[in-house]
Scaffold this active site. Structure first.
Site, PDB file in Angstrom:
ATOM      1  N   THR A 231      29.502 -53.291   1.468  1.00 58.26           N
ATOM      2  CA  THR A 231      28.715 -54.267   2.203  1.00 58.26           C
ATOM      3  C   THR A 231      29.576 -55.413   2.700  1.00 58.26           C
ATOM      4  OG1 THR A 231      26.802 -53.768   0.798  1.00 58.26           O
ATOM      5  CG2 THR A 231      26.696 -55.796   2.080  1.00 58.26           C
ATOM      6  N   GLU A 232      30.475 -55.896   1.852  1.00 57.85           N
ATOM      7  CA  GLU A 232      31.268 -57.072   2.179  1.00 57.85           C
ATOM      8  C   GLU A 232      32.385 -56.793   3.182  1.00 57.85           C
ATOM      9  OE1 GLU A 232      30.943 -60.140   1.541  1.00 57.85           O
ATOM     10  OE2 GLU A 232      29.498 -60.252  -0.086  1.00 57.85           O
ATOM     11  N   SER A 233      33.033 -55.630   3.070  1.00 61.64           N
ATOM     12  CA  SER A 233      34.250 -55.430   3.870  1.00 61.64           C
ATOM     13  C   SER A 233      34.441 -54.024   4.421  1.00 61.64           C
ATOM     14  CB  SER A 233      35.476 -55.767   3.009  1.00 61.64           C
ATOM     15  OG  SER A 233      35.605 -54.834   1.939  1.00 61.64           O
TER      16      SER A 233
END
Length: 377
Positions: A231-233
């Site tokens: 999700t983040e990267s």
């Protein structure tokens, strides 16, 4: 309009953090021209001298605009890698979400040779973010395992690890896939390179042992760590946001990083960008922050599944954002949260959370967590 000006002024004066920004606005952390002046600082540079850093970043975005025009500024973000070389005449953008790579040059003399060099640099860029300066046009030392290894295949469907194969593929692309467009009244030569379909899964495998180690160390499930990283990267080790978040788990040094150093590692200060660009340090720090959410900030949440939903939401919008979803009074918020079933807690955090980005965030992470477990079986 006044509120927006105040926000930008406050960011420049105090430094920005995810919690600070989201307390005022819902923010999409993808890079935009509008926020180019607030990019995270370079590894190892200007950690204290913010004025010098601001001057550096202004110069960086100004150099891009000079070469490419104001409508063609591209800057590295959470799920895209952007690198300029050749005195800003050539650049590469890897979009991990779309699985595409665009390498282009606006060199007016020998443009194909400039493009060839840029393609080779892209294919052989090492899997070591601390050695690549994203915010300049400095050249890259091409040594070690390429970070795109196995994520791009050449004309013979072979992965590219060595210089001879990268050179040959560059020649092939220029001979058969070359395109031309107009950029700011200049002629730009470029190629588009597709990434393999399972490029995210390939990158995720690189960190399996690190994730397992952090999971066991802090008691946080592996599938949750994987879902957060995706999700983040999108498993982009070069991920960086203008909100001063770094690396795979997009750790913010001044908030989550400082808490982990103080409360988990018994260290003073906060992690540096170099520290967080190291995948092992990054995953360890991000997972340690989940440990704090679980055992300190949200320890009053009794149901394990409700606790997990709360932790996920808090990783993005802070523990305060989770509690404010239920009540402004912390004691009452915890009581109300504990009176609900997990599915009701999920509904509240995805429908009533003060931040729309945090609402979407919980949905994304739980979706990726399910996908991870489905692919395991």
């Amino acid at each position: 309009m006044k509120r927006f000006i105040f926000l930008l002024s406050a960011i420049m004066l105090t430094g920005c953090s995810r919690e600070f920004v989201e307390s005022m606005y819902d923010v999409n952390y993808e890079p935009t021209n509008r926020f180019a002046k607030n990019l995270a600082q370079l590894p190892g540079q200007y950690t204290k001298d913010t004025a010098a850093f601001d001057a550096l970043v202004n110069s960086f975005s100004g150099n891009i605009e000079k070469r490419w025009g104001s409508k063609e500024i591209r800057i590295a973000g959470k799920s895209n890698y952007v690198k300029y070389i050749d005195n800003y005449l050539s650049r590469t953008e890897v979009n991990f979400s779309k699985g595409t790579i665009v390498v282009e040059t606006i060199a007016s003399t020998e443009p194909k040779e400039h493009l060839r060099k840029a393609i080779i640099t892209t294919l052989l860029t090492p899997d070591n973010p601390s050695q690549v300066d994203l915010f300049s046009s400095k050249s890259i030392k091409l040594e070690g395992q390429p970070f795109l290894y196995k994520q791009v295949l050449d004309e013979d469907n072979q992965p590219i690890q060595w210089s001879w194969r990268a050179n040959r593929f560059a020649d092939y692309l220029i001979a058969h896939k070359l395109k031309v467009k107009t950029v700011d009244f200049k002629k730009a030569y470029y190629v588009e390179i597709p990434m393999v379909q399972d490029q995210i899964r390939i990158r995720s495998y690189q960190y399996a042992s690190i994730v397992r180690k952090a999971s066991r160390k802090y008691g946080i499930p592996e599938d949750l760590i994987y879902a957060i990283i995706k999700t983040e990267s999108s498993f982009n080790p070069y991920a960086v946001s203008w909100a001063n978040a770094y690396g795979l788990m997009q750790v913010v040094p001044k908030t989550a990083g400082r808490d982990v150093f103080k409360l988990v590692k018994n260290r003073s200060g906060q992690p540096s960008p170099e520290y967080l660009f190291n995948p092992e340090n990054n995953i360890d720090t991000g997972t340690a922050y989940f440990y704090l959410l679980k055992n300190r900030y949200l320890k009053g949440v009794r149901n394990p599944l409700s606790l997990e939903y709360s932790m996920i939401s808090a990783y993005n919008g802070g523990a305060g954002g989770v509690l404010n979803t239920f009540s402004r009074n912390r004691t009452r918020a915890m009581r109300d949260l504990n009176s609900l079933q997990p599915n009701q807690v999920y509904w509240a955090l995805t429908k009533k959370h003060p931040s729309s980005e945090s609402r979407r965030y919980l949905e994304k992470v739980t979706k990726f967590k399910k996908e991870f477990n489905a692919n395991k079986t």
